[in-house]
Design an enzyme around this catalytic site. Structure first.
Site, PDB file in Angstrom:
ATOM      1  N   GLY A  10       1.071  -0.983  -0.054  1.00  0.00           N
ATOM      2  CA  GLY A  10       0.095  -0.253  -0.141  1.00  0.00           C
ATOM      3  C   GLY A  10       1.020   1.277  -0.114  1.00  0.00           C
ATOM      4  N   GLY A  70       0.672  -5.191   0.412  1.00  0.00           N
ATOM      5  CA  GLY A  70      -1.087  -4.996  -0.497  1.00  0.00           C
ATOM      6  C   GLY A  70      -0.266  -5.741  -1.670  1.00  0.00           C
TER       7      GLY A  70
END
Length: 344
Positions: free
Chosen positions: A66, A115
């Protein structure tokens, strides 16, 4: 003209999603998560789309995780709305991919961390290559393995999941398959041809044709000391056992773990011992842990030291494992007052 952060298109019977921030190693933004979720939902009932493929632009990898720099900046400014929205929608996307009614092929070529694991390792067909570097390095930035990371790692053979979570170390494609987070080993030179074949053929048949036996997994040869050390009841005992092992790799691992956030280490170990009934159970708990890392944990300081000032000298608080007592750890697992209803 600014390039879009995500490329969504159809190629034959294949719905293609390509993360398109190569200079940022395709790190996920909230906008990217939303675009992915929209595409996935549109293709769910589209009769002409038989499978989805997720990959990353550029030569370096699928996704480094992320966009924690943006999350750091918001959290430091006292704005929790971005972290809350990002993790809510990211985890919902992870769940949607895991339960998707059509094959989801994740190309975990190059770097695939955090992520990136969340948008690939929950899919039905997970592809690694000789260039893959798959990992959950969150404890190094005062965070925890999220995006279902605690669910995946808790199901790895023996204590390998604990080892990977507490060290944050990435592994190659062979180890990723051995640990249960990948399925197929494909030579990176064959990926363009693989994608062309997936656009017209059946996923299982195509992957069987292009995949090859993975090399021997290096972690397999280290299971004895890993299982012996990480089966301890707490992080302090894990470190003691690692330091007393005759293997040099074990002692080096102790040094690596000793540099991570003491709070994140203890919270992560407890999370890995949770009895999850489903991926969604893990994601709900990870949301609580993630928000606690922002509010009372080391996330802001960890990102500062790693990505903002880049001094590589985080001032963890508390600084010692012995100062992180059980009551502090338990606070991370408490329901969040403004907790969204993630599923159902």
């Amino acid at each position: 003209m600014t390039e879009p952060e995500i490329l969504v298109r159809e190629q034959g019977s294949l719905g293609r999603i390509t993360l398109n921030r190569p200079k940022a190693l395709n790190s996920l933004t909230l906008g990217m998560v939303r675009a992915m979720a929209q595409a996935v939902e549109q293709w769910r009932t589209a009769e002409h789309i038989r499978a989805i493929l997720i990959d990353g632009a550029g030569e370096r990898g699928l996704c480094a995780g992320g966009d924690v720099r943006a999350l750091h900046d918001a959290a430091k400014a006292g704005d929790e709305s971005l972290p809350a929205a990002f993790w809510t929608e990211e985890y919902q996307l992870n769940s949607a991919l895991a339960g998707y009614p059509k094959p989801v092929v994740g190309i975990m070529d190059g770097i695939c961390m955090g992520g990136g694991v969340g948008i690939s390792a929950h899919g039905s067909h997970r592809v690694v290559t000789e260039r893959s570097k798959v990992g959950m390095p969150e404890v190094g930035i005062g965070f925890i393995p999220d995006v279902g990371g605690t669910y995946l790692l808790s199901r790895a053979p023996g204590e390998l999941g604990t080892h990977l979570a507490l060290t944050g170390a990435p592994v190659g494609g062979a180890d990723a398959i051995y640990c249960g987070v990948a399925d197929y080993y494909v030579n990176s030179a064959n990926l363009p041809e693989l994608v062309e074949a997936l656009a017209v053929g059946e996923v299982d048949e195509v992957l069987q044709k292009f995949s090859e036996p993975a090399p021997e997994a290096p972690l397999a040869a280290q299971r004895e000391w890993i299982d012996a050390a990480y089966s301890a009841d707490d992080v302090e005992e894990i470190l003691r056992r690692l330091r007393e092992r005759p293997e040099e790799a074990a002692r080096e691992t102790a040094e690596v773990i000793g540099q991570k956030s003491p709070t994140s280490l203890k919270v992560t170990r407890k999370a890995l011992r949770s009895d999850y009934d489903s991926l969604e159970d893990a994601l709900v708990q990870e949301y609580r842990l993630a928000m606690a890392c922002v509010r009372i944990g080391d996330f802001v300081e960890g990102v500062r030291a790693t990505l903002v000032d880049k001094d590589r000298n985080p001032q963890w608080s508390p600084a010692q494992l012995s100062d992180v007592d059980e009551s502090r750890v338990e606070k991370f697992f408490e329901p969040v007052a403004d907790e969204p209803k993630l599923f159902g």
